[in-house]
Design an enzyme around this catalytic site. Sequence first.
Site, PDB file in Angstrom:
ATOM      1  N   ARG A 115      53.452  52.583  27.296  1.00 12.93           N
ATOM      2  CA  ARG A 115      52.169  51.921  26.966  1.00 12.93           C
ATOM      3  C   ARG A 115      52.229  50.404  27.124  1.00 12.93           C
ATOM      4  O   ARG A 115      51.448  49.673  26.518  1.00 12.93           O
ATOM      5  CB  ARG A 115      51.704  52.300  25.556  1.00 12.93           C
ATOM      6  CG  ARG A 115      51.389  53.782  25.399  1.00 12.93           C
ATOM      7  CD  ARG A 115      50.552  54.032  24.165  1.00 12.93           C
ATOM      8  NE  ARG A 115      50.220  55.448  24.064  1.00 12.93           N
ATOM      9  CZ  ARG A 115      50.824  56.294  23.230  1.00 12.93           C
ATOM     10  NH1 ARG A 115      51.788  55.855  22.438  1.00 12.93           N
ATOM     11  NH2 ARG A 115      50.470  57.565  23.179  1.00 12.93           N
ATOM     12  N   HIS A 120      39.713  44.691  53.548  1.00 16.64           N
ATOM     13  CA  HIS A 120      40.178  45.996  53.080  1.00 16.64           C
ATOM     14  C   HIS A 120      39.652  47.119  53.962  1.00 16.64           C
ATOM     15  O   HIS A 120      40.340  48.131  54.172  1.00 16.64           O
ATOM     16  CB  HIS A 120      39.760  46.216  51.629  1.00 16.64           C
ATOM     17  CG  HIS A 120      40.577  45.439  50.644  1.00 16.64           C
ATOM     18  ND1 HIS A 120      40.270  45.372  49.298  1.00 16.64           N
ATOM     19  CD2 HIS A 120      41.701  44.694  50.796  1.00 16.64           C
ATOM     20  CE1 HIS A 120      41.164  44.632  48.676  1.00 16.64           C
ATOM     21  NE2 HIS A 120      42.035  44.196  49.564  1.00 16.64           N
ATOM     22  N   LYS A 144      44.447  28.934  41.525  1.00 13.43           N
ATOM     23  CA  LYS A 144      44.321  30.306  41.019  1.00 13.43           C
ATOM     24  C   LYS A 144      44.500  30.363  39.517  1.00 13.43           C
ATOM     25  O   LYS A 144      43.787  31.093  38.823  1.00 13.43           O
ATOM     26  CB  LYS A 144      45.318  31.234  41.703  1.00 13.43           C
ATOM     27  CG  LYS A 144      45.129  32.672  41.254  1.00 13.43           C
ATOM     28  CD  LYS A 144      45.698  33.699  42.175  1.00 13.43           C
ATOM     29  CE  LYS A 144      45.249  35.096  41.748  1.00 13.43           C
ATOM     30  NZ  LYS A 144      45.806  36.159  42.603  1.00 13.43           N
ATOM     31  N   HIS A 169      48.268  42.691  55.300  1.00  9.91           N
ATOM     32  CA  HIS A 169      47.183  42.348  54.382  1.00  9.91           C
ATOM     33  C   HIS A 169      46.628  40.948  54.663  1.00  9.91           C
ATOM     34  O   HIS A 169      45.406  40.757  54.737  1.00  9.91           O
ATOM     35  CB  HIS A 169      47.671  42.431  52.935  1.00  9.91           C
ATOM     36  CG  HIS A 169      46.665  41.963  51.938  1.00  9.91           C
ATOM     37  ND1 HIS A 169      45.480  42.623  51.690  1.00  9.91           N
ATOM     38  CD2 HIS A 169      46.657  40.863  51.131  1.00  9.91           C
ATOM     39  CE1 HIS A 169      44.789  41.968  50.780  1.00  9.91           C
ATOM     40  NE2 HIS A 169      45.480  40.899  50.427  1.00  9.91           N
ATOM     41  N   GLU A 171      45.997  33.300  52.823  1.00  5.81           N
ATOM     42  CA  GLU A 171      45.590  33.155  51.422  1.00  5.81           C
ATOM     43  C   GLU A 171      45.561  31.691  50.997  1.00  5.81           C
ATOM     44  O   GLU A 171      44.815  31.325  50.092  1.00  5.81           O
ATOM     45  CB  GLU A 171      46.530  33.953  50.518  1.00  5.81           C
ATOM     46  CG  GLU A 171      46.485  35.470  50.721  1.00  5.81           C
ATOM     47  CD  GLU A 171      45.276  36.128  50.061  1.00  5.81           C
ATOM     48  OE1 GLU A 171      44.427  35.403  49.505  1.00  5.81           O
ATOM     49  OE2 GLU A 171      45.184  37.373  50.112  1.00  5.81           O
ATOM     50  N   GLU A 176      37.707  39.270  35.781  1.00  8.72           N
ATOM     51  CA  GLU A 176      36.691  39.260  36.829  1.00  8.72           C
ATOM     52  C   GLU A 176      35.350  39.784  36.325  1.00  8.72           C
ATOM     53  O   GLU A 176      34.626  40.513  37.002  1.00  8.72           O
ATOM     54  CB  GLU A 176      37.162  40.096  38.026  1.00  8.72           C
ATOM     55  CG  GLU A 176      36.584  39.678  39.373  1.00  8.72           C
ATOM     56  CD  GLU A 176      37.236  40.403  40.535  1.00  8.72           C
ATOM     57  OE1 GLU A 176      36.602  41.310  41.078  1.00  8.72           O
ATOM     58  OE2 GLU A 176      38.388  40.072  40.869  1.00  8.72           O
ATOM     59  N   ASN A 231      38.242  36.868  46.065  1.00 10.71           N
ATOM     60  CA  ASN A 231      38.200  38.002  46.980  1.00 10.71           C
ATOM     61  C   ASN A 231      37.566  37.657  48.329  1.00 10.71           C
ATOM     62  O   ASN A 231      37.271  38.565  49.115  1.00 10.71           O
ATOM     63  CB  ASN A 231      37.413  39.162  46.349  1.00 10.71           C
ATOM     64  CG  ASN A 231      38.111  39.725  45.128  1.00 10.71           C
ATOM     65  OD1 ASN A 231      39.325  39.880  45.117  1.00 10.71           O
ATOM     66  ND2 ASN A 231      37.340  40.013  44.086  1.00 10.71           N
ATOM     67  N   ARG A 276      36.174  34.700  39.026  1.00  7.38           N
ATOM     68  CA  ARG A 276      37.392  35.183  39.667  1.00  7.38           C
ATOM     69  C   ARG A 276      37.082  35.968  40.937  1.00  7.38           C
ATOM     70  O   ARG A 276      37.919  36.059  41.834  1.00  7.38           O
ATOM     71  CB  ARG A 276      38.200  36.047  38.699  1.00  7.38           C
ATOM     72  CG  ARG A 276      39.524  36.491  39.294  1.00  7.38           C
ATOM     73  CD  ARG A 276      40.476  37.063  38.281  1.00  7.38           C
ATOM     74  NE  ARG A 276      41.729  37.424  38.927  1.00  7.38           N
ATOM     75  CZ  ARG A 276      42.815  37.854  38.303  1.00  7.38           C
ATOM     76  NH1 ARG A 276      42.805  37.987  36.990  1.00  7.38           N
ATOM     77  NH2 ARG A 276      43.911  38.155  38.965  1.00  7.38           N
ATOM     78  N   HIS A 335      38.116  39.750  51.480  1.00  9.90           N
ATOM     79  CA  HIS A 335      38.776  40.995  51.128  1.00  9.90           C
ATOM     80  C   HIS A 335      37.894  42.228  51.341  1.00  9.90           C
ATOM     81  O   HIS A 335      38.405  43.307  51.632  1.00  9.90           O
ATOM     82  CB  HIS A 335      39.274  40.944  49.683  1.00  9.90           C
ATOM     83  CG  HIS A 335      40.472  40.069  49.497  1.00  9.90           C
ATOM     84  ND1 HIS A 335      40.453  38.719  49.779  1.00  9.90           N
ATOM     85  CD2 HIS A 335      41.729  40.345  49.052  1.00  9.90           C
ATOM     86  CE1 HIS A 335      41.658  38.210  49.516  1.00  9.90           C
ATOM     87  NE2 HIS A 335      42.442  39.171  49.082  1.00  9.90           N
ATOM     88  N   LYS A 392      46.793  41.081  38.360  1.00 12.09           N
ATOM     89  CA  LYS A 392      46.229  42.261  39.020  1.00 12.09           C
ATOM     90  C   LYS A 392      47.382  43.121  39.542  1.00 12.09           C
ATOM     91  O   LYS A 392      48.198  42.658  40.347  1.00 12.09           O
ATOM     92  CB  LYS A 392      45.320  41.859  40.184  1.00 12.09           C
ATOM     93  CG  LYS A 392      43.935  41.415  39.764  1.00 12.09           C
ATOM     94  CD  LYS A 392      43.042  41.233  40.982  1.00 12.09           C
ATOM     95  CE  LYS A 392      41.620  40.908  40.582  1.00 12.09           C
ATOM     96  NZ  LYS A 392      40.727  40.757  41.763  1.00 12.09           N
TER      97      LYS A 392
END
Length: 365
Positions: free
Chosen positions: A119, A251, A225, A265, A183, A235, A244, A240, A247, A141
């Site tokens: 957990r 993606h 960042k 990527h 990036e 987000e 992206n 935030r 992206h 993330k």
Amino acid sequence: MTIHVALGARSYPIHIERGLLGRAADHLVPLARGRTMAIVTDENVRPHLDTLQAALTAAGVASEAIVLAPGEATKSWGQLETLTDRLLDLGVERNDHVVALGGGVIGDLVGFACAILKRGCNFVQVPTTLLAQVDSSVGGKTAINAAAGKNLIGAFHQPAMVLIDPDTLDTLPPREARAGYAEIVKYGLIDDPEFFAWCEANGAALLAGDADARIHAITHSVTAKARIVGEDEHETRGRRALLNLGHTFGHALEAETGYSSRLLHGEAVAAGMALAFAFSAEQGLCAVEDAARVAAHLRDAGLPGGLAAAGVDADGETLVAHMLHDKKMDAGTLPFLLARGIGQTYLDRSVDLGAVAAFLNAARG
């Protein structure tokens, strides 16, 4: 330099220093608590693993390495199960710190494993690629990929610390360096036109290995960042989401190429940013000259500035279908990051996907 991500009780430092990997024990010994530290890495990072383990041994800390296969395919259910089983076999406790040594794939996978193991247990990011140093190691993330799309199974789980040694980039293949550079450019395009101009002037030196350019770009990117994550950790307020940029298109390109080495990527993000600016220009949102300037700089850096350069020949409808699996879907709509100019990115929740498909078909032709 040390930069702090301000998240209250979950705040943590990001240390940036040349040669830091060999001195990492200075930061890790207090976290080890006299126990064996688990280090997770991949086959490509073995030289850095040797350096880190030697530093820990010299400081009296035992370590066990878990070495996984490199590549995006490692962010999978199967590898997640393998990793969690290995960590349990090593007796990792909730208050232990697992070290993620490698690029974005290792950081994402280890972070997610630590988010769910018992957990939730602690982890430290030690990124060794440019992309991970300027982006994925910061912000919490974590995720694995699914058949339906990229990063669809994951959690927000902040690291306890990030250790960035720019010297680890000396062994980075040029293609990986270029992918990480995408990036860096992103931060200029979001809200910092002066930094984008710096990239135009210094990007070639950075990619050639100039140490000062590297450190400036890494520090500037991480600072940006950290500020955004501190303002909008999960987000939820839209701030935030600006990270992206590129992206949503990117993606879809990764999905079409099977999340393989055909398109890294960072390469997909570069093509995605060029497409986002080109679509913005087509919609009359930003100047055509701005979109051309973005695409030209990406091409000059050896990155794809569109569909053909990314090696993608799918039609617009197919690519939009990939986008429908995006984790940012909200009430049946897909937010897009568009631009009113360089450094003027914004979130648009009213984009017509039919218009996106038509644009992509035209770009394909």
